[in-house]
Motif scaffolding. Structure first.
Motif, PDB file in Angstrom:
ATOM      1  N   LEU A 179     -33.074  33.273 -32.468  1.00 17.25           N
ATOM      2  CA  LEU A 179     -34.520  33.353 -31.683  1.00 17.25           C
ATOM      3  C   LEU A 179     -34.558  34.444 -31.550  1.00 17.25           C
ATOM      4  O   LEU A 179     -35.128  34.812 -32.037  1.00 17.25           O
ATOM      5  N   ALA A 180     -33.707  35.393 -30.621  1.00 12.05           N
ATOM      6  CA  ALA A 180     -33.980  36.762 -29.733  1.00 12.05           C
ATOM      7  C   ALA A 180     -34.216  37.084 -31.262  1.00 12.05           C
ATOM      8  O   ALA A 180     -35.194  38.201 -31.132  1.00 12.05           O
ATOM      9  N   ARG A 181     -33.000  37.445 -31.927  1.00 16.02           N
ATOM     10  CA  ARG A 181     -33.379  38.887 -33.273  1.00 16.02           C
ATOM     11  C   ARG A 181     -34.869  38.168 -33.984  1.00 16.02           C
ATOM     12  O   ARG A 181     -35.583  38.854 -34.725  1.00 16.02           O
ATOM     13  N   ALA A 182     -35.490  36.334 -34.772  1.00 10.57           N
ATOM     14  CA  ALA A 182     -36.314  36.542 -35.022  1.00 10.57           C
ATOM     15  C   ALA A 182     -37.634  37.265 -34.378  1.00 10.57           C
ATOM     16  O   ALA A 182     -38.355  37.361 -35.153  1.00 10.57           O
ATOM     17  N   ALA A 194     -38.942  38.570 -26.659  1.00  7.06           N
ATOM     18  CA  ALA A 194     -37.338  39.105 -27.189  1.00  7.06           C
ATOM     19  C   ALA A 194     -37.107  38.854 -26.192  1.00  7.06           C
ATOM     20  O   ALA A 194     -35.630  38.930 -25.942  1.00  7.06           O
ATOM     21  N   VAL A 195     -38.250  40.160 -25.408  1.00  2.00           N
ATOM     22  CA  VAL A 195     -37.045  40.483 -23.850  1.00  2.00           C
ATOM     23  C   VAL A 195     -36.563  39.164 -23.648  1.00  2.00           C
ATOM     24  O   VAL A 195     -35.931  39.229 -23.019  1.00  2.00           O
ATOM     25  N   LEU A 218     -29.840  35.476 -22.644  1.00  6.13           N
ATOM     26  CA  LEU A 218     -27.874  35.739 -23.520  1.00  6.13           C
ATOM     27  C   LEU A 218     -27.625  36.488 -22.248  1.00  6.13           C
ATOM     28  O   LEU A 218     -26.179  36.309 -22.036  1.00  6.13           O
ATOM     29  N   THR A 219     -28.198  37.594 -22.033  1.00  2.00           N
ATOM     30  CA  THR A 219     -27.706  38.529 -20.435  1.00  2.00           C
ATOM     31  C   THR A 219     -27.240  37.699 -19.263  1.00  2.00           C
ATOM     32  O   THR A 219     -26.302  38.338 -18.945  1.00  2.00           O
ATOM     33  N   VAL A 220     -28.200  37.070 -18.719  1.00  2.00           N
ATOM     34  CA  VAL A 220     -28.214  35.821 -18.008  1.00  2.00           C
ATOM     35  C   VAL A 220     -26.412  34.925 -17.863  1.00  2.00           C
ATOM     36  O   VAL A 220     -25.137  34.877 -17.264  1.00  2.00           O
ATOM     37  N   ARG A 221     -26.379  34.753 -18.728  1.00  2.00           N
ATOM     38  CA  ARG A 221     -25.235  33.589 -19.771  1.00  2.00           C
ATOM     39  C   ARG A 221     -24.068  34.490 -19.917  1.00  2.00           C
ATOM     40  O   ARG A 221     -22.914  33.395 -19.684  1.00  2.00           O
ATOM     41  N   ASP A 236     -21.703  40.221 -23.063  1.00  2.00           N
ATOM     42  CA  ASP A 236     -21.999  40.374 -23.892  1.00  2.00           C
ATOM     43  C   ASP A 236     -23.230  41.570 -24.698  1.00  2.00           C
ATOM     44  O   ASP A 236     -24.091  41.750 -24.925  1.00  2.00           O
ATOM     45  N   ASP A 237     -22.269  42.431 -24.911  1.00  2.00           N
ATOM     46  CA  ASP A 237     -22.957  44.004 -25.548  1.00  2.00           C
ATOM     47  C   ASP A 237     -24.228  43.657 -26.236  1.00  2.00           C
ATOM     48  O   ASP A 237     -24.852  44.174 -26.135  1.00  2.00           O
ATOM     49  N   TYR A 238     -24.278  42.264 -27.470  1.00  2.00           N
ATOM     50  CA  TYR A 238     -25.244  43.297 -28.236  1.00  2.00           C
ATOM     51  C   TYR A 238     -26.277  42.266 -27.403  1.00  2.00           C
ATOM     52  O   TYR A 238     -27.583  43.103 -28.023  1.00  2.00           O
ATOM     53  N   ALA A 239     -26.253  41.580 -26.427  1.00  2.00           N
ATOM     54  CA  ALA A 239     -27.638  41.199 -26.093  1.00  2.00           C
ATOM     55  C   ALA A 239     -27.806  42.042 -24.822  1.00  2.00           C
ATOM     56  O   ALA A 239     -29.234  42.306 -25.191  1.00  2.00           O
ATOM     57  N   GLN A 240     -26.771  43.102 -24.141  1.00  2.00           N
ATOM     58  CA  GLN A 240     -27.798  44.165 -23.574  1.00  2.00           C
ATOM     59  C   GLN A 240     -28.302  45.052 -24.724  1.00  2.00           C
ATOM     60  O   GLN A 240     -29.257  45.180 -23.989  1.00  2.00           O
ATOM     61  N   PHE A 241     -27.994  45.117 -26.410  1.00  2.00           N
ATOM     62  CA  PHE A 241     -28.874  46.594 -26.460  1.00  2.00           C
ATOM     63  C   PHE A 241     -29.458  45.799 -27.326  1.00  2.00           C
ATOM     64  O   PHE A 241     -30.800  46.246 -27.415  1.00  2.00           O
TER      65      PHE A 241
END
Length: 131
Positions: free
Chosen positions: A51-54, A64-65, A71-74, A78-83
């Motif tokens: 969903l975030a990517r979309a 998206a933010v 995702l980062t809270v969870r 998660d480096d990809y979520a941070q990125f």
């Protein structure tokens, strides 16, 4: 779609359809169906990431933010979520937030050059900080 406006199939079908729409470069439609799926399965990390990517690809950067932030809270590691959060924040115009999360992504995965390049770009836009 059913008569009630609900996509046919189950949540997994919606997820697969959303990924297909993303691959076919229809991120707005993907975000719509993936949002429905994420609402039905709020604990699914893979649904939230898609969903975030979309949302990002559809130019819905503030949304998206929010999704990448979830995702980062969870999972703060998660480096990809941070990125993703950093990129979305950058596009949304929040360069401080972008720099913070891109720096975290770089610290987690210094081997990924695109993370470092994104951080350098945000820092340059913020006024010439060094990386």
């Amino acid at each position: 779609m059913s008569d009630a406006g609900v996509p046919d199939g189950d949540v997994y079908d919606w997820y697969q359809r959303g990924l297909q729409l993303l691959a076919n470069r229809d991120p707005a439609a993907a975000a719509t169906i993936l949002a429905r799926a994420a609402a039905a399965e709020p604990g699914s990390r893979s649904l939230l990431e898609a969903l975030a990517r979309a949302q990002y690809d559809a130019g819905r950067y503030a949304e998206a933010v929010g999704t990448f932030r979830e995702l980062t809270v969870r999972n703060p590691a998660d480096d990809y979520a941070q990125f993703g959060l950093g990129l979305a924040a950058s596009r949304a115009g929040d360069l401080d937030l972008a720099a913070e999360h891109l720096a975290l992504a770089v610290a987690m995965r210094p081997d990924l050059g695109h993370y470092s390049r994104a951080l350098r770009g945000v820092r340059a836009r913020r006024g010439g900080e060094t990386s």
